[in-house]
Design an enzyme around this catalytic site. Structure first.
Site, PDB file in Angstrom:
ATOM      1  N   TYR A 118      -0.238   6.205  -0.444  1.00 14.67           N
ATOM      2  CA  TYR A 118       0.093   5.979  -1.860  1.00 14.67           C
ATOM      3  C   TYR A 118       0.022   4.472  -2.150  1.00 14.67           C
ATOM      4  CZ  TYR A 118       3.308   6.139  -5.930  1.00 14.67           C
ATOM      5  OH  TYR A 118       3.900   6.017  -7.160  1.00 14.67           O
ATOM      6  N   LYS A 215       8.709  14.363  -8.107  1.00 17.52           N
ATOM      7  CA  LYS A 215       7.582  15.293  -8.225  1.00 17.52           C
ATOM      8  C   LYS A 215       8.072  16.745  -8.183  1.00 17.52           C
ATOM      9  CE  LYS A 215       5.158  11.540  -8.328  1.00 17.52           C
ATOM     10  NZ  LYS A 215       4.583  10.837  -7.184  1.00 17.52           N
TER      11      LYS A 215
HETATM   12  C1  PLP Z   1       4.876   9.416  -6.867  1.00 16.96           C
HETATM   13  C2  PLP Z   1       4.809   9.176  -5.417  1.00 16.96           C
HETATM   14  C3  PLP Z   1       5.685   8.295  -4.795  1.00 16.96           C
HETATM   15  C4  PLP Z   1       6.664   7.439  -5.566  1.00 16.96           C
HETATM   16  O1  PLP Z   1       7.572   8.180  -6.295  1.00 16.96           O
HETATM   17  P1  PLP Z   1       8.305   7.571  -7.576  1.00 16.96           P
HETATM   18  O2  PLP Z   1       9.467   8.469  -7.757  1.00 16.96           O
HETATM   19  O3  PLP Z   1       7.300   7.603  -8.680  1.00 16.96           O
HETATM   20  O4  PLP Z   1       8.703   6.160  -7.235  1.00 16.96           O
HETATM   21  C5  PLP Z   1       5.610   8.154  -3.431  1.00 16.96           C
HETATM   22  N1  PLP Z   1       4.709   8.843  -2.714  1.00 16.96           N
HETATM   23  C6  PLP Z   1       3.849   9.701  -3.280  1.00 16.96           C
HETATM   24  C7  PLP Z   1       2.885  10.432  -2.423  1.00 16.96           C
HETATM   25  C8  PLP Z   1       3.870   9.889  -4.650  1.00 16.96           C
HETATM   26  O5  PLP Z   1       2.994  10.712  -5.219  1.00 16.96           O
END
Ligand code: PLP
Length: 399
Positions: A118, A215
């Site tokens: 990421y 997510k």
């Molecule tokens: C979105 C995401 C993050 C970070 O998450 P946030 O809550 O937006 O800070 C970390 N790793 C992956 C794979 C992501 O898709």
């Protein structure tokens, strides 16, 4: 927190879907209400000066934990499995990544990070870790056990993310973990895509598994939250580091995250089913060169995926046959059910353009055409297909 649950079954003996529903619940502590309250809190009052000095209290301070945060921690721990020694909750997924690195690395150490990571994780490794004398080497996500050859005497951690959330390489986590542990390094995994329901990270050799609960756990695109699930080897350092950095997640986001967790299994099943259906439909289109979805038999990592994962979520990528950028953008701009936006894991579908070539350093990115990442939400799959058909009509009109 199981103190008042004498008559309840031992949740450790139940299956994951049941644990998602029962974990961290303690209705009798909350007048019988099914869910814990949203505890907005800083100060905790003590009955006496002696109690205060001895920290004699169930909860000591808002930042250090509340009934809301504890319920979430217990619920997540229940699905992470027996090897999970503790769960920490932080204000975002990125905070979970950075705390994981800060908990496991010391000045002078070296960390191996997958080239598919990421992008904000890469920015932290490149921008902040050097200030603490910590160096990073990026490696080919498909390296497997040969990661041993990249390890230096001061390599203390290997960071994995499987599949990569743009490019979808599946990593051989058990082989990487064996190689890392043989050299006394820990394995940190970003398990946001599969969640513990579809990838049992700690049982596969990972020491510290993080998720952007923003997510799939949240599931409704309305909160920011990160989780760290640690085995007993790394948990004391994680706990100490989270506490020392002063991180705590907000009570409303914790509540929403816990609420999302209860239904995550049914949502993921639908994301999986619709996602695979649309991935196959796209793969058969003349405009599409290739679909990067680990659940497809054509995916290079499909065998590893079948060996190690128990399901796929709703995120994957598509490579279009070469067309002008304007045609790829016309495709995206025409879609009405697929929104153009970052993040994923919510109930709604998304589609964005991306280019890994802009930041990869250890591997060559040559997909062969414009790349689009798709998140398949919970809409009716026939409507999603009709929307994509409109997109392809717009693409044809421009190219
Ligand atoms: C979105 C995401 C993050 C970070 O998450 P946030 O809550 O937006 O800070 C970390 N790793 C992956 C794979 C992501 O898709």
């Amino acid at each position: 927190m199981n103190k008042n649950r004498g008559e309840e079954p031992d949740i450790g003996a139940t299956r994951p879907d049941t644990r998602l529903v029962t974990g961290g619940r303690d209705p009798q502590s909350f007048h019988g209400f099914v869910n814990p309250p949203v505890v907005h809190a800083s100060t905790v009052l003590y009955p006496t000066a002696e109690d205060f000095l001895a920290h004699r209290a169930r909860y000591v301070y808002g930042r250090r934990g509340t009934p809301t945060s504890e319920a979430f921690e217990e619920a997540l721990r229940a699905i992470e499995g027996k090897l999970c020694a503790g769960v920490a909750l932080v204000p975002s997924g990125l905070a979970a990544v950075t705390v994981a690195l800060l908990s496991t690395l010391n000045a002078g150490d070296h960390v191996l990070v997958t080239d598919s990571v990421y992008l904000p994780t890469r920015k932290f490794c490149d921008g902040v870790l050097p200030r603490f004398g910590i160096s990073t080497t990026y490696y080919d996500p498909l390296v497997g056990g040969a990661v041993a050859g990249l390890m230096r005497p001061n390599t203390r951690a290997v960071f994995v993310e499987s599949p990569g959330s743009l490019s979808f390489e599946i990593q051989d986590i058990p082989a990487i973990s064996r190689a890392a542990h043989a050299r006394d390094a820990v394995v940190i995994m970003d398990n946001t895509w599969a969640t513990p329901l579809y990838f049992d990270a700690l049982a596969k050799g990972v020491d510290l598994s993080i998720q952007a609960a923003t997510k799939y756990i949240g599931g409704h695109s309305d909160l920011m939250l990160g989780t760290l699930s640690a085995n007993s080897g790394v948990w004391p350092r994680v706990k100490e580091t989270v506490g020392a950095l002063g991180l705590c997640a907000g009570p409303d986001d914790l509540y929403l995250g816990l609420r999302g967790l209860r239904t995550m299994s049914v949502r993921l099943a639908r994301h999986q089913e619709s996602g695979l259906y649309i991935a196959r439909w796209l793969a058969a289109r003349a405009e599409v060169l290739h679909v990067m979805h680990p659940g497809l038999e054509t995916h290079p990592g499909h065998e590893l995926f079948r060996r190690d994962f128990t399901g796929a979520s709703g995120l994957f990528s598509v490579v279009l046959r070469p067309v002008p950028v304007a045609a790829a953008h016309a495709f995206l701009n025409t879609l009405t059910l697929f929104g153009i936006g970052a993040s994923w894991g919510g109930y709604e579908s998304l589609a964005i353009p991306f280019d890994c070539g802009a930041f990869r350093t250890a591997t060559r990115w040559a997909p062969g055409g414009p790349t689009i990442r798709i998140h398949v939400g919970l809409e009716d799959v026939a409507d999603l297909i009709a929307d994509l058909e409109c997109g392809f009509a717009a693409l044809a009109a421009v190219s």
